[in-house]
Design a protein around this motif. Structure first.
Motif, PDB file in Angstrom:
ATOM      1  N   PHE A  50      85.881  15.284  56.016  1.00 50.22           N
ATOM      2  CA  PHE A  50      84.577  14.750  54.929  1.00 50.22           C
ATOM      3  C   PHE A  50      82.857  15.468  55.536  1.00 50.22           C
ATOM      4  N   VAL A  51      82.759  15.553  56.810  1.00 48.96           N
ATOM      5  CA  VAL A  51      82.040  16.250  58.064  1.00 48.96           C
ATOM      6  C   VAL A  51      81.667  17.784  57.821  1.00 48.96           C
ATOM      7  N   ALA A  52      83.063  18.511  57.419  1.00 44.71           N
ATOM      8  CA  ALA A  52      83.388  19.497  57.247  1.00 44.71           C
ATOM      9  C   ALA A  52      82.384  20.318  56.065  1.00 44.71           C
ATOM     10  N   LYS A  53      82.955  19.602  55.352  1.00 38.86           N
ATOM     11  CA  LYS A  53      82.907  19.669  53.907  1.00 38.86           C
ATOM     12  C   LYS A  53      81.457  19.647  53.347  1.00 38.86           C
ATOM     13  N   THR A  54      80.559  18.801  54.195  1.00 38.80           N
ATOM     14  CA  THR A  54      79.346  17.711  53.102  1.00 38.80           C
ATOM     15  C   THR A  54      78.843  18.568  54.187  1.00 38.80           C
ATOM     16  N   GLY A  55      78.629  19.441  55.387  1.00 33.84           N
ATOM     17  CA  GLY A  55      77.888  19.833  56.934  1.00 33.84           C
ATOM     18  C   GLY A  55      77.422  18.870  57.686  1.00 33.84           C
ATOM     19  N   GLY A  56      77.746  17.953  57.797  1.00 35.09           N
ATOM     20  CA  GLY A  56      77.350  16.534  58.539  1.00 35.09           C
ATOM     21  C   GLY A  56      76.872  14.822  58.212  1.00 35.09           C
ATOM     22  N   LYS A  57      77.553  14.106  58.496  1.00 36.78           N
ATOM     23  CA  LYS A  57      76.769  12.712  57.823  1.00 36.78           C
ATOM     24  C   LYS A  57      75.255  13.045  57.629  1.00 36.78           C
ATOM     25  N   SER A  58      74.490  12.807  57.100  1.00 35.60           N
ATOM     26  CA  SER A  58      73.499  11.584  56.622  1.00 35.60           C
ATOM     27  C   SER A  58      72.401  11.000  57.702  1.00 35.60           C
ATOM     28  N   ASP A  59      73.237  10.369  58.044  1.00 39.35           N
ATOM     29  CA  ASP A  59      72.224   9.348  58.818  1.00 39.35           C
ATOM     30  C   ASP A  59      72.593  10.364  60.243  1.00 39.35           C
ATOM     31  N   HIS A  60      73.404  11.401  60.588  1.00 37.61           N
ATOM     32  CA  HIS A  60      73.138  12.582  62.016  1.00 37.61           C
ATOM     33  C   HIS A  60      71.812  12.841  61.573  1.00 37.61           C
ATOM     34  N   LYS A  61      71.928  13.767  60.233  1.00 37.42           N
ATOM     35  CA  LYS A  61      70.984  14.573  60.082  1.00 37.42           C
ATOM     36  C   LYS A  61      69.304  13.990  59.871  1.00 37.42           C
ATOM     37  N   TRP A  62      69.588  12.793  60.265  1.00 29.33           N
ATOM     38  CA  TRP A  62      68.139  12.283  60.340  1.00 29.33           C
ATOM     39  C   TRP A  62      67.858  11.645  61.729  1.00 29.33           C
ATOM     40  N   GLN A  63      68.764  11.419  61.864  1.00 26.46           N
ATOM     41  CA  GLN A  63      69.213  10.777  63.320  1.00 26.46           C
ATOM     42  C   GLN A  63      68.177  11.989  64.535  1.00 26.46           C
TER      43      GLN A  63
END
Length: 259
Positions: free
Chosen positions: A122-135
């Motif tokens: 999933f993270v490979a497809k999306t380029g990382g989880k949204s909450d991790h990007k905010w953090q």
């Protein structure tokens, strides 16, 4: 003969590593978590007792961080680990970024995430989880300012390393994945941070004025309930996800809802 509850002892050891409440909003959760939970956490509202599996997951991540820190420090000269950014964060905020590594005069920001291997595709497809990007965007803006004070620069790219915690089942990926992305737009980031700060401060003010009452006007609706038909009536019941809520049930408008 000595009888030892080994599970109880392990749980006790795990709890020793829990972070003490410091009265701050943390980049790791407060930028993307359910706002109601952010408000409750800010006021140190008591949580449910964590089960053994939750404690094990948390401490597995802690051990990975310690091991990675030790190895990177041993291999590289210009590396900083467990960097507190409290001094560079806005008032009421704080956090600790995992690693800054300097290569050819340029610093790079890294963050480690120990995850279920089933989530890696999933993270490979999306380029990382949204909450991790905010953090990590929060870490990046603080680190950028910190390094600028020293006349040094930070790469415009953030790297989050997703590490599988165990052998994956069907559909899992046992290989680590590194998500590379730019920080969230600064204007959008600041608006989100300001809105969450104001909501948390308002709630804390009402809690203090009431002498500690948890349910206050400014406490955001949990949004973790649903409507179902029961005996010919439409009733509001806790959403199935509410069982994962870290807070005990609370009465709101006469209805039992999750924290």
């Amino acid at each position: 003969m000595l009888t030892l509850d080994f599970t109880e002892q392990l749980a006790g050891f795990f709890k020793q590593n829990k972070r003490e409440h410091d009265g701050l909003l943390h980049y790791s959760s407060a930028l993307a978590d359910n706002i109601r939970h952010v408000q409750l956490e800010f006021c140190n509202t008591p949580k449910k007792e964590e089960d053994f599996a939750s404690l094990l997951r948390m401490n597995t991540g802690t051990l990975w961080h310690k091991w990675l820190d030790d190895n990177f420090v041993a291999k590289f000269d210009n590396v900083l680990t467990e960097v507190s950014i409290d001094e560079w964060a806005p008032e009421h905020w704080g956090g600790t970024l995992d690693m800054l590594l300097q290569v050819d005069g340029l610093w790079y920001l890294y963050d480690y995430k120990v995850v279920n291997p089933l989530s890696i595709p999933f993270v490979a497809k999306t380029g990382g989880k949204s909450d991790h990007k905010w953090q990590t965007s929060g870490y990046w803006y603080a680190a950028k300012e910190m390094l600028a004070k020293k006349g040094e620069d930070l790469s415009p790219l953030i790297q989050v390393c997703y590490i599988p915690a165990f052998t994956g089942g069907q559909g899992g990926n046992q290989q680590p994945f590194i998500a590379v992305f730019e920080p969230t737009d600064k204007d959008m980031f600041d608006k989100n941070m300001t809105a969450r700060t104001n909501l948390a401060l308002k709630y804390r003010e009402e809690v203090n004025e009431s002498g500690g009452g948890i349910i206050q006007d400014s406490l955001v609706d949990c949004n973790m309930y649903e409507y179902k038909e029961r005996k010919g009536k439409i009733v509001r019941v806790p959403h199935w996800r509410s069982k994962f809520c870290p807070y005990e049930g609370m009465k709101q408008d006469g209805v039992e809802v999750c924290g």
